[in-house]
Write an enzyme that holds these catalytic residues in place. Structure first.
Site, PDB file in Angstrom:
ATOM      1  N   GLU A 332       0.806  -1.150   0.078  1.00 48.23           N
ATOM      2  CA  GLU A 332      -0.136  -0.007  -0.141  1.00 48.23           C
ATOM      3  C   GLU A 332       0.816   1.296   0.005  1.00 48.23           C
ATOM      4  OE1 GLU A 332      -3.053   2.427  -0.183  1.00 48.23           O
ATOM      5  OE2 GLU A 332      -3.762   0.482   0.495  1.00 48.23           O
ATOM      6  N   ASP A 336       1.125   4.113  -3.106  1.00 46.30           N
ATOM      7  CA  ASP A 336       0.709   5.799  -2.753  1.00 46.30           C
ATOM      8  C   ASP A 336       1.776   6.621  -3.285  1.00 46.30           C
ATOM      9  OD1 ASP A 336      -1.619   4.878  -1.500  1.00 46.30           O
ATOM     10  OD2 ASP A 336      -1.096   5.250   0.411  1.00 46.30           O
ATOM     11  N   SER A 554      -7.486   2.909  -3.446  1.00 46.49           N
ATOM     12  CA  SER A 554      -6.238   3.154  -2.886  1.00 46.49           C
ATOM     13  C   SER A 554      -5.213   3.780  -3.956  1.00 46.49           C
ATOM     14  CB  SER A 554      -5.627   2.277  -2.251  1.00 46.49           C
ATOM     15  OG  SER A 554      -6.251   1.781  -1.112  1.00 46.49           O
ATOM     16  N   ASP A 596     -17.622  12.892 -17.757  1.00 48.97           N
ATOM     17  CA  ASP A 596     -18.848  12.104 -17.153  1.00 48.97           C
ATOM     18  C   ASP A 596     -18.265  10.470 -17.246  1.00 48.97           C
ATOM     19  OD1 ASP A 596     -20.868  11.635 -15.842  1.00 48.97           O
ATOM     20  OD2 ASP A 596     -22.214  12.481 -17.184  1.00 48.97           O
ATOM     21  N   VAL A 597     -18.708   9.799 -16.390  1.00 49.34           N
ATOM     22  CA  VAL A 597     -18.792   8.241 -16.498  1.00 49.34           C
ATOM     23  C   VAL A 597     -20.249   7.909 -16.278  1.00 49.34           C
ATOM     24  CG1 VAL A 597     -17.756   6.064 -15.347  1.00 49.34           C
ATOM     25  CG2 VAL A 597     -16.379   8.104 -15.480  1.00 49.34           C
ATOM     26  N   GLY A 615     -24.153  13.161 -15.256  1.00 54.49           N
ATOM     27  CA  GLY A 615     -23.965  14.118 -14.446  1.00 54.49           C
ATOM     28  C   GLY A 615     -23.331  13.367 -13.073  1.00 54.49           C
ATOM     29  N   ASP A 617     -23.232  10.941  -9.839  1.00 57.91           N
ATOM     30  CA  ASP A 617     -23.783   9.735  -9.319  1.00 57.91           C
ATOM     31  C   ASP A 617     -22.756   9.076  -8.145  1.00 57.91           C
ATOM     32  OD1 ASP A 617     -21.811   7.561 -10.567  1.00 57.91           O
ATOM     33  OD2 ASP A 617     -22.520   8.905 -12.194  1.00 57.91           O
TER      34      ASP A 617
END
Length: 650
Positions: A332, A336, A554, A596-597, A615, A617
């Site tokens: 992790e 990062d 992550s 937008d996805v 829009g 969500d």
């Protein structure tokens, strides 16, 4: 032989209680059920040590919140006029009455004034005590609890009490009933900390024969077909991306940062926070940069970023032990750091590491665990600093309901203090959709079926980032082979903030969802998240000297933080304030810079979850950033160049 009842724990506890007399009786301040997965081992030894954090009622937090919104709202004439550390501390300092009453209580319980350590704003008191003294102070009993899956020992009390006259002056005491542990339950429930897809998990997948070989091949193909030091300005994402293994080159082309040259790296900084013994191995980071960001490798970026180790933490640089490798420790932390440097180099990076036990800690009857609460420990340190990085990414979290409300509220208010000082705080939205199947139950005693929410992603004073996969178009990220699904939903603790209500984007989505869909499974009035999204599927990292592919928000959180860091760079170069608390501007204007996805959903709890739509969500937020437009909109922001003479009493 006669039993010596005078030495029993209950008698000793009663004796302790009798030594702590007050003019008003005690009554229970907070009770919280023990979450699933935690087993009671035994009564905690009275001579064991514990560090108590006592949160005092802040003097003028509502004023601080007003300042935060005004300096973060582009329609307000105070936009960008962030508060100093001293101004924030002045606003949240407790009243003199609170300070005197609480100190009197502690001393009346036989705890010397020399043991009382105040935070920089005096809104928190830290006490290093024996468990017996803590029990006397709070009229409670501490026990040892064991979480088998994460191998975590916790010393906790399921309820605690205060003298009745102090209930309005003390808001939180930890560790008590909170089982929050960023490195523990997050791994069990697969919330933000968990990373997915290692070599063993991918071996049976027909399109991934060997993940290490795939990443090696991809790296070679890129270096042969493209000069990573002289990239064409018109390079398209379709040319730079292989969705089987997503690299920094793909991200930079996909989100438009590829040809941007940082102009103020010496005045700008970004940060990550490590919890639960995670670390950022410089050798691994250097290998990653050599493969995917050679200019950063030549500049020594892996060996020059700043470390800030807190509460005894060590950012380990020696080879991982067999136990650490089995727990995937450092994976992790490497992700990062590699995500930030791979995208936003040469922006300066700071790595905060927070002390605490490693997940492999083995309990001993007479050796209590380190009970530092990770977010709180970091916040105490960060808020005491005069200078802070402009953007901070956190890839850790837990299920909201496992964190008592009073504690979650105080941690969230700490993030508000950072925002008021001009810091953008970013969180991953979670990795189990609306909840991991088999765990979608309330822990309030009713055992009712409900969607689960991630904390601190649910905090309204930070920006929550979901995950996407594929390109042209991107869609809500998921991986059927390992159970990863990008998270999102509605908080049960925090009401929907004004910046989400003002423009109706959340209510518009709820209208499309319908009143009868998922009735009772979520809080329609809660803070909705995520706010935005970025790639979080099959991201290439280097860990333990090898390349791996991972999934998770992550990866998405530091990716978005890197994009924001570059926007801040452009602002600093123009002499303008950095973005700070992002959400009021994001919901008012900044959303125009996002793609937008509209494909996919964050399924979980045996349902399809929330669907992506045109829009905003709760599966992908506003979608993914396009840096050129984001920078353009940020530079267009209007603000006063100076504070009025009557600052800050507006």
């Amino acid at each position: 032989m006669m039993h010596n009842w005078l030495s029993t724990p209950l008698f000793l506890a009663a004796l302790c209680f009798s030594l702590c007399a007050h003019s008003t009786p005690y009554s229970i301040k907070e009770r919280h059920p023990v979450p699933d997965g935690w087993d009671l081992l035994r009564r905690a030894p009275l001579h064991g040590k514990i560090k108590l954090h006592i949160g005092l009622k802040q003097g003028r937090f509502h004023e601080l919140e007003r300042h935060l919104i005004e300096v973060s709202d582009p329609s307000h004439n105070r936009y960008g006029q962030y508060l100093t550390a001293d101004e924030v501390n002045d606003l949240i300092a407790p009243s003199k009455d609170t300070l005197s009453l609480v100190q009197e209580w502690i001393e009346e319980c036989g705890i010397g004034a020399h043991k009382i350590v105040f935070s920089i704003a005096s809104d928190w008191i830290t006490l290093d005590l024996s468990i017996g003294d803590a029990e006397r102070l709070l009229q409670t009993e501490y026990s040892e609890f064991w979480h088998a899956e994460s191998k975590t020992l916790a010393v906790r009390a399921s309820e605690w009490s205060l003298p009745e006259h102090l209930h309005s002056h003390v808001e939180s005491v930890q560790p008590t009933s909170s089982f929050f542990h960023a490195a523990g339950l997050a791994a069990k429930i697969d919330f933000p900390r968990s990373l997915y897809v290692d070599k063993e998990e991918g071996a049976g997948n027909p399109d991934i024969k060997d993940l290490n070989q795939l990443a090696e091949t991809l790296s070679g193909e890129l270096s042969e077909s493209l000069d990573l030091d002289d990239l064409p300005s018109d390079l398209k994402a379709s040319q730079a991306c292989n969705t089987s293994a997503v690299t920094p080159l793909c991200i930079r082309a996909l989100y438009g940062t590829l040809t941007y040259e940082a102009q103020a790296p010496d005045q700008n900084a970004m940060a990550i926070v490590n919890y639960g013994g995670e670390f950022n191995n410089r050798s691994d980071i250097d290998l990653f940069l050599k493969a995917f960001r050679p200019d950063a490798a030549r500049a020594g970026a892996a060996f020059t970023f700043q470390e800030d180790n807190i509460a005894g933490a060590i950012n380990q640089q020696t080879p991982a032990t067999a136990s650490q490798l089995s727990e995937k420790m450092g994976r992790e932390g490497n992700l990062d750091a590699q995500a930030l440097l791979g995208i936003a180099f040469p922006t300066a990076m700071i790595s905060y590491s927070i002390g605490g036990e490693a997940p492999a800690f083995e309990p001993d009857k007479y050796t209590p665990t380190n009970t530092n609460e990770p977010f709180l420990t970091w916040l105490h340190h960060a808020l005491a600093q005069k200078e802070l990085p402009q953007v901070i990414s956190t890839s850790y979290g837990d299920i909201e309901q496992t964190v008592p409300y009073t504690y979650a509220k105080r941690v969230c208010e700490g993030f508000a203090q950072l925002g008021a000082r001009g810091v953008t705080v970013i969180f991953g939205a979670g990795d189990s959709g609306v909840g991991k199947d088999g765990y979608c139950r309330s822990n309030n005693g009713s055992d009712s079926y409900e969607f689960l929410t991630s904390f601190p992603a649910s905090c309204p004073y930070g920006t929550s980032v979901g995950a996407t996969r594929n390109i042209e178009p991107e869609e809500v990220a998921h991986n059927e082979r390992n159970g990863f699904v990008s998270g999102g939903g509605f908080s049960r603790y925090f009401p929907r903030p004004a910046y989400q209500n003002a423009h109706g984007v959340v209510s518009s989505y709820l209208s499309r969802l319908g009143d009868n869909t998922y009735t009772g499974l979520y809080n329609r009035e809660g803070r909705a998240y995520p706010d935005v999204a970025t790639q979080g599927y099959r991201r290439v990292i280097v860990w333990n000297g090898e390349k791996f592919l991972v999934d998770g928000t992550s990866a998405s959180a530091p990716t978005f933080a890197a994009v924001i860091a570059l926007v801040n760079d452009a602002l600093i170069a123009e002499g303008k304030p950095v973005l700070g608390f992002l959400n009021p501007w994001l919901y008012q204007k900044g959303f125009e810079a996002f793609t937008d996805v509209t494909k996919g959903s964050n399924k979980g709890c045996g349902t399809d979850g929330y669907f992506a739509a045109a829009g905003w969500d709760p599966a992908s937020g506003f979608g993914t950033p396009w840096f050129p437009r984001l920078k353009e909109l940020a530079l267009e922001r209007k603000f006063r160049s100076q504070r009025p003479w009557y600052w800050p009493y507006l």
